[in-house]
Design a protein around this motif. Sequence first.
Motif, PDB file in Angstrom:
ATOM      1  N   THR A  40       0.833  -1.204   0.000  1.00  0.00           N
ATOM      2  CA  THR A  40       0.000   0.000   0.000  1.00  0.00           C
ATOM      3  C   THR A  40       0.867   1.252   0.000  1.00  0.00           C
ATOM      4  OG1 THR A  40      -1.789  -1.169   1.135  1.00  0.00           O
ATOM      5  CG2 THR A  40      -1.821   1.245   1.247  1.00  0.00           C
ATOM      6  N   THR A  43       2.278   1.630  -3.431  1.00  0.00           N
ATOM      7  CA  THR A  43       1.260   2.129  -4.355  1.00  0.00           C
ATOM      8  C   THR A  43       1.108   3.643  -4.204  1.00  0.00           C
ATOM      9  OG1 THR A  43       0.043   0.045  -4.425  1.00  0.00           O
ATOM     10  CG2 THR A  43      -1.201   2.032  -4.963  1.00  0.00           C
ATOM     11  N   LEU A  44       1.027   4.119  -2.973  1.00  0.00           N
ATOM     12  CA  LEU A  44       0.916   5.563  -2.746  1.00  0.00           C
ATOM     13  C   LEU A  44       2.146   6.308  -3.263  1.00  0.00           C
ATOM     14  CD1 LEU A  44      -0.661   5.534   0.825  1.00  0.00           C
ATOM     15  CD2 LEU A  44      -1.770   6.278  -1.306  1.00  0.00           C
ATOM     16  N   ARG A  50      -4.598   8.538  -2.784  1.00  0.00           N
ATOM     17  CA  ARG A  50      -5.723   7.726  -3.280  1.00  0.00           C
ATOM     18  C   ARG A  50      -6.821   7.661  -2.229  1.00  0.00           C
ATOM     19  NH1 ARG A  50      -3.608   4.095  -7.575  1.00  0.00           N
ATOM     20  NH2 ARG A  50      -5.719   3.310  -7.737  1.00  0.00           N
ATOM     21  N   ASP A  54     -10.172   3.002  -3.452  1.00  0.00           N
ATOM     22  CA  ASP A  54      -9.246   2.713  -4.557  1.00  0.00           C
ATOM     23  C   ASP A  54      -8.083   1.855  -4.077  1.00  0.00           C
ATOM     24  OD1 ASP A  54     -10.802   4.308  -6.213  1.00  0.00           O
ATOM     25  OD2 ASP A  54      -9.479   6.056  -6.052  1.00  0.00           O
ATOM     26  N   LEU A  55      -7.529   2.217  -2.912  1.00  0.00           N
ATOM     27  CA  LEU A  55      -6.413   1.433  -2.362  1.00  0.00           C
ATOM     28  C   LEU A  55      -6.841  -0.002  -2.080  1.00  0.00           C
ATOM     29  CD1 LEU A  55      -4.771   3.940   0.139  1.00  0.00           C
ATOM     30  CD2 LEU A  55      -3.727   2.991  -1.927  1.00  0.00           C
ATOM     31  N   GLU A  59      -5.063  -3.205  -3.863  1.00  0.00           N
ATOM     32  CA  GLU A  59      -4.345  -4.172  -3.035  1.00  0.00           C
ATOM     33  C   GLU A  59      -5.116  -5.475  -2.837  1.00  0.00           C
ATOM     34  OE1 GLU A  59      -1.328  -3.600  -2.743  1.00  0.00           O
ATOM     35  OE2 GLU A  59      -1.394  -1.463  -3.207  1.00  0.00           O
ATOM     36  N   MET A  66      -8.895  -2.176   4.592  1.00  0.00           N
ATOM     37  CA  MET A  66      -7.999  -1.084   4.208  1.00  0.00           C
ATOM     38  C   MET A  66      -8.156   0.085   5.171  1.00  0.00           C
ATOM     39  SD  MET A  66      -5.544   0.116   2.424  1.00  0.00           S
ATOM     40  CE  MET A  66      -5.347  -1.069   1.094  1.00  0.00           C
ATOM     41  N   VAL A  70      -5.028   1.593   7.087  1.00  0.00           N
ATOM     42  CA  VAL A  70      -4.678   3.011   6.990  1.00  0.00           C
ATOM     43  C   VAL A  70      -4.628   3.631   8.384  1.00  0.00           C
ATOM     44  CG1 VAL A  70      -5.517   5.276   6.214  1.00  0.00           C
ATOM     45  CG2 VAL A  70      -5.425   3.356   4.606  1.00  0.00           C
TER      46      VAL A  70
END
Length: 152
Positions: A40, A43-44, A50, A54-55, A59, A66, A70
């Motif tokens: 994650t 990806t960021l 995001r 979307d994340l 993932e 998520m 987060v």
Amino acid sequence: MNRRDNAPGASADIGAALYGLATRAARRLPRDMSLTSAATLATLDRTGPRRITDLAAVEGITQPAMTTLVRVMEKSGLVERRGDASDKRVTLVCLTEAGASYVRTRRQAGVHAFERLISELTGDEVEALVAALPALKHLADLESQDREGQNQ
């Protein structure tokens, strides 16, 4: 004629070799956080801020999972939530400087591990890898496009 027709089974052999190398490399990574957390953050780093939804899609986990992930990374100072300037109803997850530093450090550790292994190859093997670099970079681009396409 398809390029793969020239070498029956080559795609499967190459795929197996790359998959094996990637999974062994992932097992060598520090266990200071889950692979999903590290993915994650990466990806960021790669795509910028995001939405949580979307994340989660990128993932391959649920939105509630998520959200929890987060929250943990936010408490660790690796990410922060910010409002979206273009839509005040939206909250974006953003990488903090600490999160970006973590991604860079982890990536560099992986690069150094492969550098050490590559130094043990023969000159001809290194040349073969150098010749394969454009194809490997293109393959990485295709994988990113495929991953993003699956999540839209």
